[in-house]
Motif scaffolding. Sequence first.
Motif, short mmCIF file in Angstrom:
data_model
loop_
_atom_site.label_atom_id
_atom_site.label_comp_id
_atom_site.label_asym_id
_atom_site.label_seq_id
_atom_site.Cartn_x
_atom_site.Cartn_y
_atom_site.Cartn_z
N MET A 1 10.04 5.48 2.74
CA MET A 1 10.75 6.61 2.14
C MET A 1 11.16 7.62 3.21
SD MET A 1 11.01 6.14 -1.05
CE MET A 1 10.31 5.27 -2.41
N LYS A 2 10.35 7.79 4.23
CA LYS A 2 10.66 8.77 5.27
C LYS A 2 11.75 8.30 6.22
CE LYS A 2 6.12 10.94 5.47
NZ LYS A 2 4.95 11.16 6.31
N THR A 3 11.84 6.99 6.47
CA THR A 3 12.77 6.52 7.50
C THR A 3 13.99 5.79 6.94
OG1 THR A 3 11.44 4.51 7.76
CG2 THR A 3 10.96 6.34 9.24
N ASP B 1 0.84 -1.20 0.00
CA ASP B 1 0.00 0.00 0.00
C ASP B 1 0.87 1.25 0.00
OD1 ASP B 1 0.99 -0.26 2.53
OD2 ASP B 1 -0.89 0.16 3.55
N VAL B 2 0.23 2.37 -0.24
CA VAL B 2 0.94 3.64 -0.38
C VAL B 2 1.53 4.10 0.95
CG1 VAL B 2 0.66 6.07 -1.02
CG2 VAL B 2 -0.50 4.30 -2.33
N GLU B 3 0.82 3.87 2.05
CA GLU B 3 1.32 4.32 3.36
C GLU B 3 2.60 3.60 3.77
OE1 GLU B 3 0.65 6.79 5.50
OE2 GLU B 3 -0.60 7.49 3.85
N THR B 4 2.69 2.32 3.48
CA THR B 4 3.91 1.57 3.79
C THR B 4 5.08 2.12 2.99
OG1 THR B 4 2.55 -0.39 4.15
CG2 THR B 4 4.91 -0.73 3.93
N ARG B 5 4.85 2.43 1.73
CA ARG B 5 5.90 2.98 0.88
C ARG B 5 6.33 4.35 1.39
NH1 ARG B 5 4.09 2.39 -4.55
NH2 ARG B 5 2.66 4.06 -4.09
N GLY C 1 13.26 14.52 2.45
CA GLY C 1 12.22 13.51 2.31
C GLY C 1 10.92 13.93 2.95
N ARG C 2 10.99 14.57 4.12
CA ARG C 2 9.76 15.04 4.77
C ARG C 2 9.09 16.13 3.96
NH1 ARG C 2 12.12 16.76 9.68
NH2 ARG C 2 13.57 15.08 9.89
N LYS C 3 9.87 17.03 3.39
CA LYS C 3 9.28 18.09 2.58
C LYS C 3 8.65 17.54 1.31
CE LYS C 3 12.24 21.85 4.08
NZ LYS C 3 13.23 22.84 3.69
N PHE C 4 9.31 16.56 0.71
CA PHE C 4 8.82 16.00 -0.54
C PHE C 4 7.58 15.15 -0.33
CE2 PHE C 4 8.79 12.56 -3.69
CZ PHE C 4 8.68 13.33 -4.85
N HIS C 5 7.55 14.32 0.72
CA HIS C 5 6.45 13.40 0.93
C HIS C 5 5.29 14.02 1.70
CE1 HIS C 5 8.26 9.99 -0.93
NE2 HIS C 5 9.39 10.23 -0.29
N ASN C 6 5.45 15.21 2.26
CA ASN C 6 4.34 15.87 2.93
C ASN C 6 3.47 16.68 1.98
OD1 ASN C 6 4.92 14.79 5.41
ND2 ASN C 6 6.13 16.54 6.08
N LYS C 7 3.94 16.88 0.76
CA LYS C 7 3.16 17.62 -0.21
C LYS C 7 1.98 16.77 -0.67
CE LYS C 7 6.86 20.43 -2.08
NZ LYS C 7 7.60 20.79 -3.26
N MET D 1 16.70 13.25 5.33
CA MET D 1 15.41 13.11 6.03
C MET D 1 14.59 14.39 5.92
SD MET D 1 16.15 10.93 9.42
CE MET D 1 16.22 9.15 9.36
N ARG D 2 15.24 15.53 6.03
CA ARG D 2 14.52 16.81 5.91
C ARG D 2 13.96 16.97 4.51
NH1 ARG D 2 17.84 21.35 8.13
NH2 ARG D 2 17.07 20.44 10.05
#
Length: 83
Positions: free
Chosen positions: A14-16, A6-10, A75-81, A72-73
Motif C-alpha cells: 500500500m505504501k509503495t 501477512d499484514v506487513e506485506t500488505r 498513504g503514509r499518513k493513513f497507514h502510519n496511524k 504516497m503522502r
Amino acid sequence: MKLFPDVETRKQFMKTALPVIFGIAWVPIIWMIVLSTVGPALFAVTGSWPVVHGAILIIVLLVISLFIKLFMRIGRKFHNKEH
C-alpha cells in the motif's frame, strides 16, 4: 487473502506500489483534460499536432508525478496511524 499472507506485506504494498498504480490509472483522464483545454491553443501556436502531443506528454508526466507524490503522502499518513 492469498496475495498478501501477512499484514506487513500488505502495508508495504500500500505504501509503495498502490500510489504508482493510482497515478498510472489517472494518465488517460489527465491526458484528455489537458488535450481538450490546452491542445487547441497549442495547435494554433505551433500548427502541428505531433508537437502538441509531445508538449502535452510532458505536462501529463509532470502532473502524474505530482499525483504519485500526493498519493504516497496520503498513504503514509493513513497507514502510519495506529488502529
